[in-house]
Design a protein around this motif. Structure first.
Motif, PDB file in Angstrom:
ATOM      1  N   VAL A 174       0.840  -1.199   0.000  1.00 17.35           N
ATOM      2  CA  VAL A 174       0.000   0.000   0.000  1.00 17.35           C
ATOM      3  C   VAL A 174       0.875   1.249   0.000  1.00 17.35           C
ATOM      4  O   VAL A 174       0.664   2.175  -0.790  1.00 17.35           O
ATOM      5  N   ARG A 175       1.864   1.267   0.868  1.00 19.28           N
ATOM      6  CA  ARG A 175       2.767   2.427   0.942  1.00 19.28           C
ATOM      7  C   ARG A 175       3.593   2.567  -0.324  1.00 19.28           C
ATOM      8  O   ARG A 175       3.775   3.669  -0.853  1.00 19.28           O
ATOM      9  N   ALA A 176       4.120   1.455  -0.811  1.00 21.54           N
ATOM     10  CA  ALA A 176       4.971   1.492  -1.999  1.00 21.54           C
ATOM     11  C   ALA A 176       4.217   2.001  -3.227  1.00 21.54           C
ATOM     12  O   ALA A 176       4.784   2.681  -4.076  1.00 21.54           O
ATOM     13  N   LEU A 177       2.926   1.673  -3.310  1.00 30.92           N
ATOM     14  CA  LEU A 177       2.110   2.083  -4.452  1.00 30.92           C
ATOM     15  C   LEU A 177       1.405   3.414  -4.238  1.00 30.92           C
ATOM     16  O   LEU A 177       0.720   3.909  -5.135  1.00 30.92           O
ATOM     17  N   GLY A 178       1.521   3.979  -3.037  1.00 28.95           N
ATOM     18  CA  GLY A 178       0.876   5.258  -2.762  1.00 28.95           C
ATOM     19  C   GLY A 178      -0.637   5.176  -2.698  1.00 28.95           C
ATOM     20  O   GLY A 178      -1.335   6.113  -3.065  1.00 28.95           O
TER      21      GLY A 178
END
Length: 118
Positions: free
Chosen positions: A76-80
């Protein structure tokens, strides 16, 4: 509407993000994948699940993969990803070709798939 956009993560290919079975937790579709990020108490996620499942059923070689956003905070964080549901449309190579936050319309999903399988 499903927008042309990818950000952050996984493997990068020419500036585009590629997601494979390791990131998805399931095998991608032969022609395309509809990836849905959901959360447990998200009402629109249920309707989105139904829409994406119907479209995947209609189009041969398309997989619907649902990812629990709370269990995959790294992705989730990596993909924004900022809200659920968020839908990513991947082409056969696993590259993100479209992205939308919120519940998509079925017609928009079908149109986005057309771009992914072209």
């Amino acid at each position: 509407m499903l927008a042309d956009r990818d950000s952050g993560a996984a493997a990068h290919h020419g500036g585009r993000v590629r997601l494979g079975a390791a990131e998805l937790g399931a095998g991608p579709g032969e022609r395309a994948s509809l990836v849905q990020f959901s959360s447990a108490f998200c009402q629109p996620c249920r309707a989105t699940r139904r829409i994406l499942a119907e479209v995947a059923e209609m189009v041969p070689g398309v997989a619907h993969i649902e990812i629990d956003a709370e269990e995959r905070l790294d992705l989730v964080r990596a993909l924004g990803i900022e809200k659920t549901p968020t839908v990513l449309v991947l082409d056969a190579a696993g590259l993100i070709v479209r992205r939308a936050a919120g519940m998509p319309r079925k017609a928009d999903v079908i149109a986005a798939l057309g771009a992914a399988v072209a």
